[in-house]
Design a protein around this motif. Structure first.
Motif, PDB file in Angstrom:
ATOM      1  N   LEU A  97       0.937  -1.101  -0.051  1.00 54.11           N
ATOM      2  CA  LEU A  97      -0.147  -0.123   0.052  1.00 54.11           C
ATOM      3  C   LEU A  97       0.908   1.137   0.008  1.00 54.11           C
ATOM      4  O   LEU A  97       0.545   2.155  -0.536  1.00 54.11           O
ATOM      5  N   ARG A 101       0.468   4.069  -2.765  1.00 52.78           N
ATOM      6  CA  ARG A 101       0.358   5.482  -2.568  1.00 52.78           C
ATOM      7  C   ARG A 101       1.382   6.401  -3.241  1.00 52.78           C
ATOM      8  O   ARG A 101       0.928   7.283  -3.683  1.00 52.78           O
ATOM      9  N   CYS A 108      -4.454   5.370   0.656  1.00 53.08           N
ATOM     10  CA  CYS A 108      -4.989   3.730   0.501  1.00 53.08           C
ATOM     11  C   CYS A 108      -5.081   3.414   1.638  1.00 53.08           C
ATOM     12  O   CYS A 108      -4.786   3.639   2.794  1.00 53.08           O
ATOM     13  N   ARG A 123      -4.148   2.191   7.097  1.00 50.08           N
ATOM     14  CA  ARG A 123      -4.206   3.068   5.957  1.00 50.08           C
ATOM     15  C   ARG A 123      -2.590   3.581   5.524  1.00 50.08           C
ATOM     16  O   ARG A 123      -1.716   3.817   6.497  1.00 50.08           O
ATOM     17  N   ASN A 222      -8.151   0.158  -1.212  1.00 49.82           N
ATOM     18  CA  ASN A 222      -8.963   1.157  -2.123  1.00 49.82           C
ATOM     19  C   ASN A 222      -7.738   2.270  -2.283  1.00 49.82           C
ATOM     20  O   ASN A 222      -6.530   2.259  -1.397  1.00 49.82           O
ATOM     21  N   VAL A 223      -8.040   3.073  -3.360  1.00 52.18           N
ATOM     22  CA  VAL A 223      -7.167   4.337  -3.614  1.00 52.18           C
ATOM     23  C   VAL A 223      -8.491   5.385  -3.296  1.00 52.18           C
ATOM     24  O   VAL A 223      -9.647   5.369  -3.910  1.00 52.18           O
ATOM     25  N   LEU A 243      -4.139  -0.232  -8.741  1.00 55.72           N
ATOM     26  CA  LEU A 243      -4.671  -0.782  -7.618  1.00 55.72           C
ATOM     27  C   LEU A 243      -4.766  -2.078  -8.176  1.00 55.72           C
ATOM     28  O   LEU A 243      -4.572  -3.158  -6.895  1.00 55.72           O
TER      29      LEU A 243
END
Length: 263
Positions: A97, A101, A108, A123, A222-223, A243
């Motif tokens: 992640l 990012r 993310c 996160r 997620n983004v 992603l």
């Protein structure tokens, strides 16, 4: 004077033993179970475990979703079981992640499902002024966010029916589904594409699932960013490609050898 052998002395508490065994029955393949399932696994009658199940429900270790039907309750999560279960996946996901990012310059997130909620457990946040950073521990209704919808794609129709049997969906703002048939259609579309997009409050999130060795979706990533930074189809397509590639790499580390979802 005769003494009892260690085999003759039994210090176990039968009710506690059965209660813990009931909690251990739940896993990624058995998320909703009935009292008959409990009784069969313990080789007892349903009446003999009635008080145990009632106690676990009153203490929120079990959550009743239908008649004689249960899922794990919030106390299981709050008392550390969730951390123990998700510790490895967080360790695996973190570097991926962070790399994602850095590629997309947006925040993310990683989440798992608890009941009808997507629970944010990690996160990797963007530092720029225009960013969307959801704190760890946040709960968002699955049907009203991209990661939650992806997490729901792992459920079959009977599981969805049980999960939302007594839940009203019409109190959430658009574009969240407002009825169960509408939600099922949305989830089916997400299942086919392998990713989901959700726009709300001037922000956009794109999510996809992480699969284990059995091909089950065990988490979602997620983004997410403000619409000002997600304002073109070409840009969204580029983010989606990054992603999906990230999810495929993570899933591989989780034991999934498939080629991943569609781009």
């Amino acid at each position: 004077m005769a003494t009892q052998s260690s085999k003759e002395i039994d210090y176990t508490v039968p009710a506690l033993y059965r209660g813990l065994k009931i909690l251990e029955l739940f896993d990624s393949q058995h998320r909703i179970l009935t009292t008959q399932d409990f009784a069969d696994a313990l080789e007892v009658t349903t009446s003999s475990i009635y008080r145990i199940v009632t106690t676990l429900t009153e203490l929120n270790y079990l959550d009743k979703v239908a008649k004689n039907t249960y899922q794990l309750g919030p106390q299981v999560i709050s008392h550390g079981f969730s951390y123990l279960a998700s510790r490895d996946i967080v360790d695996i996901v973190m570097p991926h992640l962070s790399a994602l990012r850095n590629l997309v310059s947006m925040s993310c997130h990683l989440s798992v499902r608890e009941g009808q909620d997507a629970v944010y457990i990690y996160r990797s946040f963007a530092s720029q002024r225009l960013s969307v950073n959801v704190p760890v521990g946040t709960r968002i209704a699955c049907h009203s966010c991209a990661m939650g919808r992806i997490l729901l794609t792992d459920l079959g129709e009977p599981e969805l029916d049980a999960l939302y049997q007594h839940v009203r969906l019409d109190g959430y703002p658009a574009p969240a589904s407002r009825t169960l048939p509408e939600l099922k259609q949305t989830i089916n579309n997400d299942r086919i594409t392998g990713w989901a997009i959700h726009r709300s409050d001037y922000a956009t999130a794109i999510a996809t699932g992480l699969k284990d060795y059995q091909g089950r979706i065990v988490a979602a990533i997620n983004v997410s960013g403000p619409d000002a930074l997600m304002n073109s189809d070409a840009h969204i397509k580029d983010i989606k490609v990054q992603l999906m590639a990230t999810a495929q790499r993570i899933s591989f580390e989780l034991g999934n050898a498939s080629k991943g979802a569609k781009n």
